[in-house]
Motif scaffolding. Structure first.
Motif, short mmCIF file in Angstrom:
data_model
loop_
_atom_site.label_atom_id
_atom_site.label_comp_id
_atom_site.label_asym_id
_atom_site.label_seq_id
_atom_site.Cartn_x
_atom_site.Cartn_y
_atom_site.Cartn_z
N VAL A 22 2.40 5.74 13.31
CA VAL A 22 2.29 6.01 11.88
C VAL A 22 3.05 4.93 11.15
O VAL A 22 4.25 4.76 11.34
N GLY A 26 1.95 5.72 4.69
CA GLY A 26 0.99 6.78 4.96
C GLY A 26 -0.21 6.35 5.74
O GLY A 26 -1.28 6.96 5.60
N THR A 27 -0.10 5.31 6.56
CA THR A 27 -1.21 4.89 7.40
C THR A 27 -1.07 5.50 8.79
O THR A 27 -0.02 5.37 9.43
N LYS A 28 -2.11 6.15 9.25
CA LYS A 28 -2.10 6.81 10.54
C LYS A 28 -2.99 6.05 11.51
O LYS A 28 -4.15 5.74 11.18
N THR A 180 -3.47 13.22 -0.81
CA THR A 180 -2.92 13.93 0.36
C THR A 180 -3.54 13.48 1.67
O THR A 180 -3.21 14.03 2.72
N THR A 181 -4.43 12.51 1.62
CA THR A 181 -5.11 12.04 2.82
C THR A 181 -4.56 10.68 3.23
O THR A 181 -4.50 9.78 2.40
N PRO A 182 -4.17 10.51 4.50
CA PRO A 182 -3.62 9.22 4.91
C PRO A 182 -4.70 8.16 5.04
O PRO A 182 -5.88 8.47 5.22
N ASP A 183 -4.30 6.90 4.92
CA ASP A 183 -5.16 5.81 5.34
C ASP A 183 -5.14 5.77 6.86
O ASP A 183 -4.28 6.38 7.51
#
Length: 202
Positions: A22, A26-28, A180-183
Motif C-alpha cells: 500500500v 491511498g494507492t493499493k 473512499t475508493t483507493p487508486d
C-alpha cells in the motif's frame, strides 16, 4: 546497436513505477491475478480483484497463429477496467510492460516491434531494451487515452530460436474516482505460450 525497433511513435525518458503493498496517497497494489486461457490458447486473461470487486482484466492476445515456431506473429495487450457508467470509474494513468521471447535464454530473444497505437492523443513513450534483452514500453500521463480500454499491439519476430514462451511483466496504475475508493497499482509477471498451427520444426 539497439536491437529494438520503434515504429511510428516518439520516444521520451520516463521514470519507472515502484511496487509495494500500500503506497502513500491511498494507492493499493494488487498482484497474483486469476488466470484464464481462452480461444484454444490464443488468449490469456489476468483478472485483478479487490475483495468481491473486479478491478481490471489484462488480456494477452495472439492475433494470428504461427505456421512454424520461428514465424513472426502479432501480439496484443489489452487492459479492460471501470467504465464511465461505473460510479467508481477508473483511468489508466501509467503503464509499464516488459516483453521477452523466450523469457530466459543465452541466445538473443525475438525482436519486438511496437505498432503505433490509435484512439486518441498518446503521450511520449519509453521504448527500450533493459536488462537481459527484455523489451520495455512505458508511459505516464495517459489519462486522455486511459479512460476506456487501453490496447497496445506488437509484432514478435523470432531470430532463429523458437520462442516457446513469451514472458510478460506488467505494471499498470489506475486512478479511481470517489473519495473512499483507493487508486490501484496492478503488478504481475506471467508467461504466454504462442499457438503454432503447423508441426514443430526439427
Amino acid at each position: 546497436m539497439d536491437r529494438r525497433r520503434f515504429l511510428a511513435t516518439s520516444v521520451a525518458g520516463l521514470g519507472a513505477t515502484a511496487a509495494g503493498c500500500v503506497a502513500v496517497g491511498g494507492t493499493k497494489t494488487l498482484g497474483s491475478p486469476g488466470e484464464e486461457i481462452d480461444d484454444d490458447g490464443a488468449e490469456k486473461h489476468l483478472t485483478f480483484v479487490d475483495g468481491d470487486r473486479e478491478v481490471a482484466v489484462v488480456s494477452l492476445d495472439q492475433m494470428d497463429e504461427q505456421a512454424s515456431p520461428t514465424d513472426s506473429f502479432r501480439f496484443r495487450i489489452h487492459v479492460e477496467h471501470g467504465t464511465a457508467e461505473d460510479e467508481r470509474a477508473s483511468t489508466v494513468e501509467r503503464f509499464r510492460f516488459d516483453l521477452r521471447a523466450p523469457p530466459a535464454s543465452v541466445a538473443p530473444p525475438a525482436e519486438v516491434y511496437l505498432q503505433a497505437p490509435g484512439g486518441g492523443l498518446w503521450p511520449d513513450f519509453t521504448f527500450e531494451e533493459v536488462e537481459n534483452f527484455w523489451t520495455r514500453i512505458e508511459a505516464g500521463g495517459t489519462d486522455e487515452v486511459g479512460s476506456g480500454a487501453l490496447t497496445l499491439a506488437f509484432i514478435v519476430d523470432p531470430l532463429g530460436i523458437e520462442p516457446d514462451e513469451l514472458g510478460v511483466r506488467a505494471s499498470v496504475g489506475l486512478s479511481v474516482a470517489g473519495p473512499t475508493t483507493p487508486d490501484y497499482r496492478l503488478e504481475t509477471e506471467t508467461r504466454f505460450e504462442p499457438v503454432v498451427s503447423g508441426p514443430p520444426e526439427g
